[in-house]
Design a protein around this motif. Structure first.
Motif, PDB file in Angstrom:
ATOM      1  N   HIS A  33      29.389  28.579 -76.099  1.00 57.72           N
ATOM      2  CA  HIS A  33      28.581  27.467 -76.596  1.00 57.72           C
ATOM      3  C   HIS A  33      28.973  27.088 -78.022  1.00 57.72           C
ATOM      4  O   HIS A  33      28.977  25.893 -78.367  1.00 57.72           O
ATOM      5  CB  HIS A  33      27.097  27.831 -76.529  1.00 57.72           C
ATOM      6  N   ARG A  34      29.291  28.070 -78.839  1.00 62.15           N
ATOM      7  CA  ARG A  34      29.687  27.756 -80.215  1.00 62.15           C
ATOM      8  C   ARG A  34      30.962  26.923 -80.239  1.00 62.15           C
ATOM      9  O   ARG A  34      31.058  25.926 -80.963  1.00 62.15           O
ATOM     10  CB  ARG A  34      29.885  29.046 -81.014  1.00 62.15           C
ATOM     11  N   VAL A  35      31.952  27.320 -79.465  1.00 56.47           N
ATOM     12  CA  VAL A  35      33.226  26.606 -79.520  1.00 56.47           C
ATOM     13  C   VAL A  35      33.090  25.209 -78.929  1.00 56.47           C
ATOM     14  O   VAL A  35      33.721  24.258 -79.409  1.00 56.47           O
ATOM     15  CB  VAL A  35      34.344  27.418 -78.828  1.00 56.47           C
ATOM     16  N   ILE A  36      32.253  25.034 -77.904  1.00 55.58           N
ATOM     17  CA  ILE A  36      32.006  23.701 -77.349  1.00 55.58           C
ATOM     18  C   ILE A  36      31.399  22.791 -78.417  1.00 55.58           C
ATOM     19  O   ILE A  36      31.822  21.648 -78.603  1.00 55.58           O
ATOM     20  CB  ILE A  36      31.084  23.798 -76.123  1.00 55.58           C
ATOM     21  N   ALA A  37      30.398  23.296 -79.133  1.00 53.68           N
ATOM     22  CA  ALA A  37      29.769  22.509 -80.191  1.00 53.68           C
ATOM     23  C   ALA A  37      30.750  22.196 -81.313  1.00 53.68           C
ATOM     24  O   ALA A  37      30.726  21.095 -81.884  1.00 53.68           O
ATOM     25  CB  ALA A  37      28.558  23.251 -80.743  1.00 53.68           C
ATOM     26  N   LEU A  38      31.633  23.140 -81.612  1.00 55.01           N
ATOM     27  CA  LEU A  38      32.611  22.924 -82.687  1.00 55.01           C
ATOM     28  C   LEU A  38      33.668  21.903 -82.288  1.00 55.01           C
ATOM     29  O   LEU A  38      34.153  21.149 -83.137  1.00 55.01           O
ATOM     30  CB  LEU A  38      33.259  24.248 -83.091  1.00 55.01           C
ATOM     31  N   VAL A  39      34.043  21.873 -81.016  1.00 53.77           N
ATOM     32  CA  VAL A  39      34.958  20.824 -80.539  1.00 53.77           C
ATOM     33  C   VAL A  39      34.296  19.462 -80.713  1.00 53.77           C
ATOM     34  O   VAL A  39      34.904  18.510 -81.231  1.00 53.77           O
ATOM     35  CB  VAL A  39      35.340  21.059 -79.063  1.00 53.77           C
ATOM     36  N   ALA A  40      33.023  19.357 -80.281  1.00 53.20           N
ATOM     37  CA  ALA A  40      32.298  18.098 -80.435  1.00 53.20           C
ATOM     38  C   ALA A  40      32.158  17.712 -81.906  1.00 53.20           C
ATOM     39  O   ALA A  40      32.332  16.539 -82.282  1.00 53.20           O
ATOM     40  CB  ALA A  40      30.926  18.213 -79.783  1.00 53.20           C
ATOM     41  N   GLY A 305      33.245  20.042 -74.695  1.00 54.28           N
ATOM     42  CA  GLY A 305      33.216  19.555 -76.064  1.00 54.28           C
ATOM     43  C   GLY A 305      33.375  18.052 -76.155  1.00 54.28           C
ATOM     44  O   GLY A 305      32.670  17.372 -76.909  1.00 54.28           O
ATOM     45  N   LEU A 306      34.297  17.507 -75.367  1.00 52.38           N
ATOM     46  CA  LEU A 306      34.516  16.061 -75.346  1.00 52.38           C
ATOM     47  C   LEU A 306      33.279  15.331 -74.831  1.00 52.38           C
ATOM     48  O   LEU A 306      32.882  14.282 -75.361  1.00 52.38           O
ATOM     49  CB  LEU A 306      35.715  15.741 -74.458  1.00 52.38           C
ATOM     50  N   ARG A 307      32.662  15.884 -73.796  1.00 47.08           N
ATOM     51  CA  ARG A 307      31.491  15.246 -73.199  1.00 47.08           C
ATOM     52  C   ARG A 307      30.269  15.374 -74.087  1.00 47.08           C
ATOM     53  O   ARG A 307      29.443  14.452 -74.162  1.00 47.08           O
ATOM     54  CB  ARG A 307      31.259  15.837 -71.807  1.00 47.08           C
ATOM     55  N   LEU A 308      30.146  16.491 -74.777  1.00 47.95           N
ATOM     56  CA  LEU A 308      29.037  16.637 -75.721  1.00 47.95           C
ATOM     57  C   LEU A 308      29.171  15.611 -76.841  1.00 47.95           C
ATOM     58  O   LEU A 308      28.177  14.969 -77.231  1.00 47.95           O
ATOM     59  CB  LEU A 308      29.017  18.051 -76.299  1.00 47.95           C
ATOM     60  N   ALA A 309      30.377  15.443 -77.362  1.00 51.57           N
ATOM     61  CA  ALA A 309      30.586  14.437 -78.406  1.00 51.57           C
ATOM     62  C   ALA A 309      30.229  13.050 -77.893  1.00 51.57           C
ATOM     63  O   ALA A 309      29.613  12.251 -78.605  1.00 51.57           O
ATOM     64  CB  ALA A 309      32.039  14.466 -78.881  1.00 51.57           C
ATOM     65  N   ARG A 310      30.596  12.766 -76.654  1.00 49.33           N
ATOM     66  CA  ARG A 310      30.293  11.460 -76.060  1.00 49.33           C
ATOM     67  C   ARG A 310      28.780  11.255 -75.928  1.00 49.33           C
ATOM     68  O   ARG A 310      28.242  10.197 -76.278  1.00 49.33           O
ATOM     69  CB  ARG A 310      30.974  11.390 -74.699  1.00 49.33           C
ATOM     70  N   VAL A 311      28.062  12.274 -75.421  1.00 56.25           N
ATOM     71  CA  VAL A 311      26.614  12.160 -75.264  1.00 56.25           C
ATOM     72  C   VAL A 311      25.938  11.972 -76.614  1.00 56.25           C
ATOM     73  O   VAL A 311      25.043  11.128 -76.774  1.00 56.25           O
ATOM     74  CB  VAL A 311      26.047  13.410 -74.547  1.00 56.25           C
TER      75      VAL A 311
END
Length: 317
Positions: A33-40, A305-311
């Motif tokens: 979860h941390r790395v996903i948020a950091l990508v976003a 990460g890409l999808r979180l940034a998009r949302v």
């Protein structure tokens, strides 16, 4: 409609409770979860700094719960920490973290408890218990877009989104094989010791992809994605993403199920928990499974990460 809860009450219950054991299979572990948020976060820094500023300002208001630190990577684990520390939250919000399709019938309505709409005027963090990740992501994103949403609900919506978009891209949370999300399946690669399928996908492979530094890991993951793929992966909607993750679960995660188990494997109980799977079916696979699984986890973390940034971008513009 199911049971309804309040975000403030749940948070207080979590703080008042003794540390309770973590429920089995909470999707990606903290590092995932941390790395996903950091990508976003990296994407927003590069392309939408004003959106990132709004996000950080909301997270800075999280001063009462003390469940996590206020940085975006830590807040991405908030919804899981809440479940760890509050039995009430564990039961009330647990189903929100997955959209589990039947292996042979990917019916979204069935996976999402009939897709009951959120009643008018009810905050998304109040329930209902029987909701799936696809529906909760849409509900919380809608709250962030609504200028009338209260500050407390806006914070809760953001905290849940930071976690649930990641969960939507976890193959073990996209399929229902009646094995507790991979907890009750044992995997042995070559001569290596057997491991739980859930631990292998959500911890071992994530650690290998991310490395010891989540910030550097996020940069590597993002740098490995071609621009054309990044645009394609960020397109679509939560339902499409859930179905895509389901296909990964079928074709890669559970490709081992095409064969027959070669016996049973017992694992020691997780600390503080009883053993819910005293004898897991044992599957032996070759190194080709490991290669495909590692590539799939890397790709799913990037997509998340890409999808979180998009949302987030769509929710704050």
């Amino acid at each position: 409609m199911g049971r309804w809860i309040g975000p403030v009450g749940v948070a207080v219950a979590g703080l008042a409770a003794l540390l309770l054991p973590m429920q089995a299979c909470l999707a990606w572990g903290p590092e995932g979860h941390r790395v996903i948020a950091l990508v976003a976060d990296r994407l927003l820094q590069q392309g939408d700094p004003s959106v990132r500023t709004k996000i950080l300002a909301i997270l800075a208001t999280d001063k009462g719960s003390r469940l996590t630190k206020n940085d975006i990577a830590s807040e991405a684990t908030w919804a899981d920490v809440l479940r760890e520390k509050s039995e009430e939250a564990r039961h009330a919000t647990g189903p929100w973290h997955s959209t589990r399709f039947s292996p042979d019938n990917p019916d979204l309505a069935r996976a999402c408890f009939g897709r009951n709409p959120l009643p008018s005027g009810y905050p998304a963090s109040h329930g209902p218990q029987e909701n799936c990740s696809v529906d909760k992501i849409e509900q919380f994103a809608r709250e962030l877009r609504d200028p009338e949403t209260s500050p407390g609900e806006r914070l809760a919506a953001l905290q849940f989104l930071l976690n649930l978009v990641g969960d939507l891209n976890d193959p073990l949370h996209a399929i229902d094989r009646a094995d507790q999300g991979g907890e009750c399946v044992a995997l042995q690669i070559g001569s290596k010791p057997p491991v739980r399928l859930s631990s292998y996908w959500q911890e071992t492979l994530v650690a290998e992809v991310v490395g010891p530094d989540p910030t550097k890991g996020a940069a590597r993951i993002l740098a490995s994605v071609p621009a054309a793929e990044a645009q394609k992966w960020a397109a679509g909607n939560p339902e499409a993403w859930a179905r895509e993750t389901y296909e990964v679960a079928k074709s890669v995660t559970y490709s081992l199920a095409a064969g027959q188990p070669e016996g049973k494997q017992s694992f020691p109980p997780r600390p503080g928990q009883g053993e819910s799977c005293p004898a897991a079916d044992l599957y032996r696979v070759g190194p080709d499974y490991e290669t495909k699984a590692l590539a799939a986890v890397k790709q799913q973390l990037a997509k998340a990460g890409l999808r979180l940034a998009r949302v987030l971008r769509d929710s704050f513009k």
